[in-house]
Motif scaffolding. Structure first.
Motif, PDB file in Angstrom:
ATOM      1  N   ARG A 103       1.435   7.391   0.823  1.00  0.00           N
ATOM      2  CA  ARG A 103       1.275   8.509  -0.116  1.00  0.00           C
ATOM      3  C   ARG A 103       1.386   8.084  -1.568  1.00  0.00           C
ATOM      4  O   ARG A 103       0.865   8.762  -2.447  1.00  0.00           O
ATOM      5  CB  ARG A 103       2.320   9.575   0.173  1.00  0.00           C
ATOM      6  CG  ARG A 103       2.086  10.275   1.475  1.00  0.00           C
ATOM      7  CD  ARG A 103       2.984  11.469   1.575  1.00  0.00           C
ATOM      8  NE  ARG A 103       3.598  11.466   2.898  1.00  0.00           N
ATOM      9  CZ  ARG A 103       4.719  12.059   3.187  1.00  0.00           C
ATOM     10  NH1 ARG A 103       5.387  12.679   2.258  1.00  0.00           N
ATOM     11  NH2 ARG A 103       5.185  12.020   4.394  1.00  0.00           N
ATOM     12  N   ARG A 104       2.074   6.997  -1.815  1.00  0.00           N
ATOM     13  CA  ARG A 104       2.243   6.550  -3.197  1.00  0.00           C
ATOM     14  C   ARG A 104       0.967   5.907  -3.707  1.00  0.00           C
ATOM     15  O   ARG A 104       0.287   5.185  -2.979  1.00  0.00           O
ATOM     16  CB  ARG A 104       3.387   5.537  -3.279  1.00  0.00           C
ATOM     17  CG  ARG A 104       4.723   6.185  -2.973  1.00  0.00           C
ATOM     18  CD  ARG A 104       5.852   5.242  -3.092  1.00  0.00           C
ATOM     19  NE  ARG A 104       5.780   4.469  -4.326  1.00  0.00           N
ATOM     20  CZ  ARG A 104       6.569   3.457  -4.590  1.00  0.00           C
ATOM     21  NH1 ARG A 104       7.458   3.082  -3.710  1.00  0.00           N
ATOM     22  NH2 ARG A 104       6.465   2.798  -5.725  1.00  0.00           N
ATOM     23  N   PRO A 105       0.596   6.157  -4.946  1.00  0.00           N
ATOM     24  CA  PRO A 105      -0.652   5.590  -5.468  1.00  0.00           C
ATOM     25  C   PRO A 105      -0.623   4.078  -5.582  1.00  0.00           C
ATOM     26  O   PRO A 105      -1.658   3.430  -5.524  1.00  0.00           O
ATOM     27  CB  PRO A 105      -0.804   6.228  -6.851  1.00  0.00           C
ATOM     28  CG  PRO A 105       0.483   6.889  -7.156  1.00  0.00           C
ATOM     29  CD  PRO A 105       1.261   7.041  -5.888  1.00  0.00           C
ATOM     30  N   ASP A 106       0.533   3.490  -5.728  1.00  0.00           N
ATOM     31  CA  ASP A 106       0.622   2.030  -5.832  1.00  0.00           C
ATOM     32  C   ASP A 106       1.194   1.402  -4.562  1.00  0.00           C
ATOM     33  O   ASP A 106       1.642   0.265  -4.580  1.00  0.00           O
ATOM     34  CB  ASP A 106       1.477   1.637  -7.034  1.00  0.00           C
ATOM     35  CG  ASP A 106       2.896   2.188  -6.915  1.00  0.00           C
ATOM     36  OD1 ASP A 106       3.104   3.135  -6.136  1.00  0.00           O
ATOM     37  OD2 ASP A 106       3.791   1.662  -7.602  1.00  0.00           O
ATOM     38  N   TRP A 147      -0.140   0.188   1.591  1.00  0.00           N
ATOM     39  CA  TRP A 147      -1.199   0.632   2.496  1.00  0.00           C
ATOM     40  C   TRP A 147      -2.287   1.423   1.793  1.00  0.00           C
ATOM     41  O   TRP A 147      -3.325   1.699   2.376  1.00  0.00           O
ATOM     42  CB  TRP A 147      -0.614   1.456   3.629  1.00  0.00           C
ATOM     43  CG  TRP A 147       0.237   0.677   4.559  1.00  0.00           C
ATOM     44  CD1 TRP A 147       1.584   0.801   4.729  1.00  0.00           C
ATOM     45  CD2 TRP A 147      -0.176  -0.367   5.448  1.00  0.00           C
ATOM     46  NE1 TRP A 147       2.022  -0.094   5.667  1.00  0.00           N
ATOM     47  CE2 TRP A 147       0.961  -0.825   6.126  1.00  0.00           C
ATOM     48  CE3 TRP A 147      -1.405  -0.963   5.727  1.00  0.00           C
ATOM     49  CZ2 TRP A 147       0.912  -1.836   7.066  1.00  0.00           C
ATOM     50  CZ3 TRP A 147      -1.444  -1.974   6.666  1.00  0.00           C
ATOM     51  CH2 TRP A 147      -0.303  -2.396   7.327  1.00  0.00           C
ATOM     52  N   ARG A 148      -2.091   1.815   0.560  1.00  0.00           N
ATOM     53  CA  ARG A 148      -3.075   2.611  -0.164  1.00  0.00           C
ATOM     54  C   ARG A 148      -4.389   1.847  -0.326  1.00  0.00           C
ATOM     55  O   ARG A 148      -5.465   2.410  -0.180  1.00  0.00           O
ATOM     56  CB  ARG A 148      -2.516   3.007  -1.534  1.00  0.00           C
ATOM     57  CG  ARG A 148      -3.393   3.951  -2.273  1.00  0.00           C
ATOM     58  CD  ARG A 148      -3.507   5.236  -1.517  1.00  0.00           C
ATOM     59  NE  ARG A 148      -3.085   6.321  -2.382  1.00  0.00           N
ATOM     60  CZ  ARG A 148      -3.164   7.555  -2.017  1.00  0.00           C
ATOM     61  NH1 ARG A 148      -3.605   7.874  -0.841  1.00  0.00           N
ATOM     62  NH2 ARG A 148      -2.768   8.502  -2.813  1.00  0.00           N
ATOM     63  N   GLN A 149      -4.303   0.565  -0.616  1.00  0.00           N
ATOM     64  CA  GLN A 149      -5.506  -0.248  -0.780  1.00  0.00           C
ATOM     65  C   GLN A 149      -5.995  -0.795   0.562  1.00  0.00           C
ATOM     66  O   GLN A 149      -7.066  -1.387   0.604  1.00  0.00           O
ATOM     67  CB  GLN A 149      -5.231  -1.441  -1.720  1.00  0.00           C
ATOM     68  CG  GLN A 149      -4.949  -1.057  -3.150  1.00  0.00           C
ATOM     69  CD  GLN A 149      -3.500  -0.659  -3.375  1.00  0.00           C
ATOM     70  OE1 GLN A 149      -2.629  -0.989  -2.583  1.00  0.00           O
ATOM     71  NE2 GLN A 149      -3.251   0.075  -4.449  1.00  0.00           N
ATOM     72  N   ARG A 150      -5.253  -0.591   1.617  1.00  0.00           N
ATOM     73  CA  ARG A 150      -5.606  -1.132   2.926  1.00  0.00           C
ATOM     74  C   ARG A 150      -5.659  -0.011   3.960  1.00  0.00           C
ATOM     75  O   ARG A 150      -5.016  -0.080   5.007  1.00  0.00           O
ATOM     76  CB  ARG A 150      -4.584  -2.185   3.335  1.00  0.00           C
ATOM     77  CG  ARG A 150      -4.554  -3.388   2.415  1.00  0.00           C
ATOM     78  CD  ARG A 150      -3.280  -4.176   2.597  1.00  0.00           C
ATOM     79  NE  ARG A 150      -3.214  -5.320   1.713  1.00  0.00           N
ATOM     80  CZ  ARG A 150      -2.753  -5.276   0.477  1.00  0.00           C
ATOM     81  NH1 ARG A 150      -2.322  -4.123  -0.035  1.00  0.00           N
ATOM     82  NH2 ARG A 150      -2.718  -6.352  -0.277  1.00  0.00           N
ATOM     83  N   ALA A 166       9.107   0.568  10.022  1.00  0.00           N
ATOM     84  CA  ALA A 166       7.705   0.970  10.162  1.00  0.00           C
ATOM     85  C   ALA A 166       7.478   2.340   9.537  1.00  0.00           C
ATOM     86  O   ALA A 166       6.459   2.574   8.873  1.00  0.00           O
ATOM     87  CB  ALA A 166       7.303   0.976  11.633  1.00  0.00           C
ATOM     88  N   PHE A 167       8.419   3.251   9.729  1.00  0.00           N
ATOM     89  CA  PHE A 167       8.296   4.579   9.120  1.00  0.00           C
ATOM     90  C   PHE A 167       8.312   4.487   7.599  1.00  0.00           C
ATOM     91  O   PHE A 167       7.507   5.128   6.914  1.00  0.00           O
ATOM     92  CB  PHE A 167       9.425   5.485   9.610  1.00  0.00           C
ATOM     93  CG  PHE A 167       9.462   6.804   8.912  1.00  0.00           C
ATOM     94  CD1 PHE A 167       8.535   7.785   9.196  1.00  0.00           C
ATOM     95  CD2 PHE A 167      10.432   7.063   7.950  1.00  0.00           C
ATOM     96  CE1 PHE A 167       8.559   9.005   8.535  1.00  0.00           C
ATOM     97  CE2 PHE A 167      10.467   8.272   7.289  1.00  0.00           C
ATOM     98  CZ  PHE A 167       9.529   9.246   7.586  1.00  0.00           C
ATOM     99  N   LEU A 168       9.219   3.701   7.049  1.00  0.00           N
ATOM    100  CA  LEU A 168       9.285   3.560   5.591  1.00  0.00           C
ATOM    101  C   LEU A 168       8.032   2.891   5.039  1.00  0.00           C
ATOM    102  O   LEU A 168       7.570   3.238   3.936  1.00  0.00           O
ATOM    103  CB  LEU A 168      10.526   2.761   5.202  1.00  0.00           C
ATOM    104  CG  LEU A 168      11.860   3.449   5.449  1.00  0.00           C
ATOM    105  CD1 LEU A 168      13.012   2.506   5.130  1.00  0.00           C
ATOM    106  CD2 LEU A 168      11.962   4.730   4.642  1.00  0.00           C
ATOM    107  N   SER A 169       7.468   1.960   5.789  1.00  0.00           N
ATOM    108  CA  SER A 169       6.237   1.316   5.354  1.00  0.00           C
ATOM    109  C   SER A 169       5.074   2.301   5.348  1.00  0.00           C
ATOM    110  O   SER A 169       4.261   2.309   4.411  1.00  0.00           O
ATOM    111  CB  SER A 169       5.924   0.138   6.274  1.00  0.00           C
ATOM    112  OG  SER A 169       4.677  -0.413   5.956  1.00  0.00           O
TER     113      SER A 169
END
Length: 109
Positions: free
Chosen positions: A58-61, A64-67, A50-53
């Motif tokens: 923070r990564r642009p791709d 979770w960036r789009q969600r 869960a932590f790694l997810s």
């Protein structure tokens, strides 16, 4: 003879608003630390995943960036579940089960 469970249910859920052990007692902190550490050890792979997810935010791709809305909802669910674990100050083992769902959903991607 009819028996009704409503008075007992109300007593255990609504009227019983005191912590079983006060924050100043040793029993409170002993249960909080020992049961929390036991939960952390038992669910370590789930917590790490869960932590790694979540770190992918923070990564642009990242996933979770789009969600963002879904991630925020899951973090709120995790926070409310954490409050529920320690709400009455008993820190019983089965209270920690409510943390499994948000952690599993956060770790899924």
């Amino acid at each position: 003879m009819r028996s009704c469970i409503i008075p007992g249910g109300l007593d255990w859920t609504v009227r019983s608003d005191e912590a079983a052990f006060g924050v100043r007692s040793w029993t409170y902190w002993d249960r909080a630390l020992s049961n929390s550490i036991l939960f952390l050890v038992c669910t370590l792979p789930l917590l790490v995943t869960a932590f790694l997810s979540l770190r992918e935010m923070r990564r642009p791709d990242g996933f979770w960036r789009q969600r963002r809305a879904e991630a925020t909802a899951l973090l709120i669910l995790l926070g409310v579940s954490l409050i529920g674990v320690g709400a009455n100050g008993q820190f019983l083992y089965h209270y920690y089960l409510q943390l499994i769902l948000p952690l599993a959903l956060l770790a899924a991607p």
